[in-house]
Every structure is written in C-alpha cells, then in structure tokens.
Design a protein around this motif. Structure first.
Motif, PDB file in Angstrom:
ATOM      1  N   THR A 169       0.830  -1.208   0.000  1.00 23.37           N
ATOM      2  CA  THR A 169       0.000   0.000   0.000  1.00 23.37           C
ATOM      3  C   THR A 169       0.861   1.253   0.000  1.00 23.37           C
ATOM      4  O   THR A 169       0.562   2.226  -0.710  1.00 23.37           O
ATOM      5  N   PHE A 170       1.924   1.261   0.790  1.00 23.22           N
ATOM      6  CA  PHE A 170       2.837   2.407   0.792  1.00 23.22           C
ATOM      7  C   PHE A 170       3.465   2.621  -0.580  1.00 23.22           C
ATOM      8  O   PHE A 170       3.592   3.755  -1.050  1.00 23.22           O
ATOM      9  N   CYS A 171       3.866   1.547  -1.230  1.00 23.91           N
ATOM     10  CA  CYS A 171       4.458   1.673  -2.559  1.00 23.91           C
ATOM     11  C   CYS A 171       3.446   2.207  -3.566  1.00 23.91           C
ATOM     12  O   CYS A 171       3.776   3.067  -4.392  1.00 23.91           O
ATOM     13  N   GLN A 172       2.211   1.736  -3.514  1.00 20.78           N
ATOM     14  CA  GLN A 172       1.172   2.232  -4.423  1.00 20.78           C
ATOM     15  C   GLN A 172       0.886   3.710  -4.152  1.00 20.78           C
ATOM     16  O   GLN A 172       0.710   4.503  -5.079  1.00 20.78           O
ATOM     17  N   SER A 176       1.444   6.705  -6.878  1.00 18.44           N
ATOM     18  CA  SER A 176       0.351   7.556  -7.360  1.00 18.44           C
ATOM     19  C   SER A 176       0.595   9.027  -7.003  1.00 18.44           C
ATOM     20  O   SER A 176       0.256   9.918  -7.784  1.00 18.44           O
ATOM     21  N   THR A 177       1.191   9.309  -5.848  1.00 19.83           N
ATOM     22  CA  THR A 177       1.488  10.688  -5.463  1.00 19.83           C
ATOM     23  C   THR A 177       2.512  11.309  -6.399  1.00 19.83           C
ATOM     24  O   THR A 177       2.346  12.449  -6.849  1.00 19.83           O
ATOM     25  N   ALA A 181       1.937  14.404  -9.067  1.00 15.99           N
ATOM     26  CA  ALA A 181       2.748  15.620  -8.976  1.00 15.99           C
ATOM     27  C   ALA A 181       3.465  15.897 -10.301  1.00 15.99           C
ATOM     28  O   ALA A 181       3.561  17.057 -10.730  1.00 15.99           O
ATOM     29  N   LEU A 182       3.956  14.854 -10.951  1.00 16.60           N
ATOM     30  CA  LEU A 182       4.626  15.040 -12.244  1.00 16.60           C
ATOM     31  C   LEU A 182       3.639  15.501 -13.310  1.00 16.60           C
ATOM     32  O   LEU A 182       3.964  16.359 -14.140  1.00 16.60           O
ATOM     33  N   GLU A 183       2.425  14.974 -13.289  1.00 14.13           N
ATOM     34  CA  GLU A 183       1.415  15.416 -14.251  1.00 14.13           C
ATOM     35  C   GLU A 183       1.041  16.877 -14.017  1.00 14.13           C
ATOM     36  O   GLU A 183       0.894  17.651 -14.966  1.00 14.13           O
TER      37      GLU A 183
END
Length: 188
Positions: A169-172, A176-177, A181-183
């Motif tokens: 869950t931490f990796c997901q 996604s964060t 942020a890049l988008e």
C-alpha cells in the motif's frame, strides 16, 4: 447696523457663554469641580470637532486609484514596478511552461516496491506450508482465504501478511502521489 457697544456686548455674551459652558449636570457644585467639568467639556468639544473635520475631509477629498496594465514590461520597468508598494499582479499563469526548460524522467523507487515481496503471490505463498495447502487455501470458496489457525501465535506468518500488504500500500501510494505531482508540474 450694530453699534460698537452692541457688538462688544454680543462678543462678551458669546465669550461668557463659552467660558461657562458645561455638559455635565451639577448639583451643589463647588468651584474646583465646576472648573474641571468645564475643562473636560472643552476637551470633549475639541476632540469632537477635530474628528468631524477629519471625517468631513475624508468624505470630501477624493482618493484616486490609478490602474495601469503593463504587458510584457522590460527588465527596467519590471524592477521599477517590483518596488512599488501597491503593485498587484493579475498574472494567471506562468509565461513559460516548465516543460520547455525542465526535463523529467521517471522516478526510481525503493527496491522493495519493485520486488516480489509486495506481490499477492508472495503473500499467498507465505501461508502455504506445502503446495497442497496453497492450492487448498486459494480455492476455498473462490477467494484467497488462509487458514491461520494452523500456525502458532509466535509464528511470523500470522502477521506477515499485514506487513507485506502495508508495504504494498505504501508503494502504491508513493507511486500515485509522484505520478500526480509530475502530471501537475508538466501542465503548468
């Protein structure tokens, strides 16, 4: 037309009225109390008159606000405007997009996020002491159900699934964060 004597009498009456004017009601006044009340009355009237003059001037005198729009100012104009205390910038976007001078590559995550330790297959295999138990556990009512009663309380496998699921869950979440942020950065 007023005679000189009548004029001086009128001035004397006005002067006497101003000197004796008292806003405070007095019952049995003594001379000191009456003098203090008259001084306070004069001070009050002075402050009241001053405030009325200030309000009157604020209403009468116009305050002028000048709105000047500068499109594509030069560096000198920009530096001059930057030091103005009343400057308001109505800029709604950055003039140059970040993507024109910033190149972003895909991030490198921690190695645990790309390992098999966070895959559902690994978590399922942790509970199966044998392939037969694995097959029996995974086919139980068509879902991934594990029989934890076969392990003792001190066996790590009873809580390991929660640890590895938490890592997954931490990796997901980090993935996604960072993607969001890049988008967002690439659209500005």
């Amino acid at each position: 037309m007023l005679q000189d004597g009548e004029h001086s009498l009128n001035v004397f009456c006005v002067k006497a009225y101003i000197c004796c004017f008292n806003l405070f009601p007095t019952i049995n006044p003594d001379e000191i109390r009456l003098r203090v009340q008259r001084q306070i009355t004069r001070f009050y009237l002075f402050i009241l008159l001053t405030m009325l003059i200030i309000v009157f001037l604020c209403i009468i005198l116009p305050f002028h606000t000048e709105i000047v729009s500068e499109y594509s100012p030069s560096l000198i104009e920009y530096q001059h405007l930057y030091n103005c205390p009343n400057l308001q910038c109505s800029c709604s976007s950055v003039a140059i997009s970040y993507s024109s001078f910033l190149s972003l590559t895909l991030p490198t995550y921690h190695q645990i996020c790309s390992s098999d330790f966070i895959s559902q297959k690994w978590i399922s295999l942790m509970f199966a002491p044998s392939i037969d138990q694995y097959l029996a556990d995974t086919t139980y009512q068509g879902s991934s159900h594990y029989n934890l009663t076969q392990y003792s309380v001190t066996d790590y496998r009873t809580i390991a699934t929660y640890h590895f699921q938490l890592l997954a869950t931490f990796c997901q979440l980090s993935n996604s964060t960072i993607v969001a942020a890049l988008e967002q950065l690439s659209t500005q």
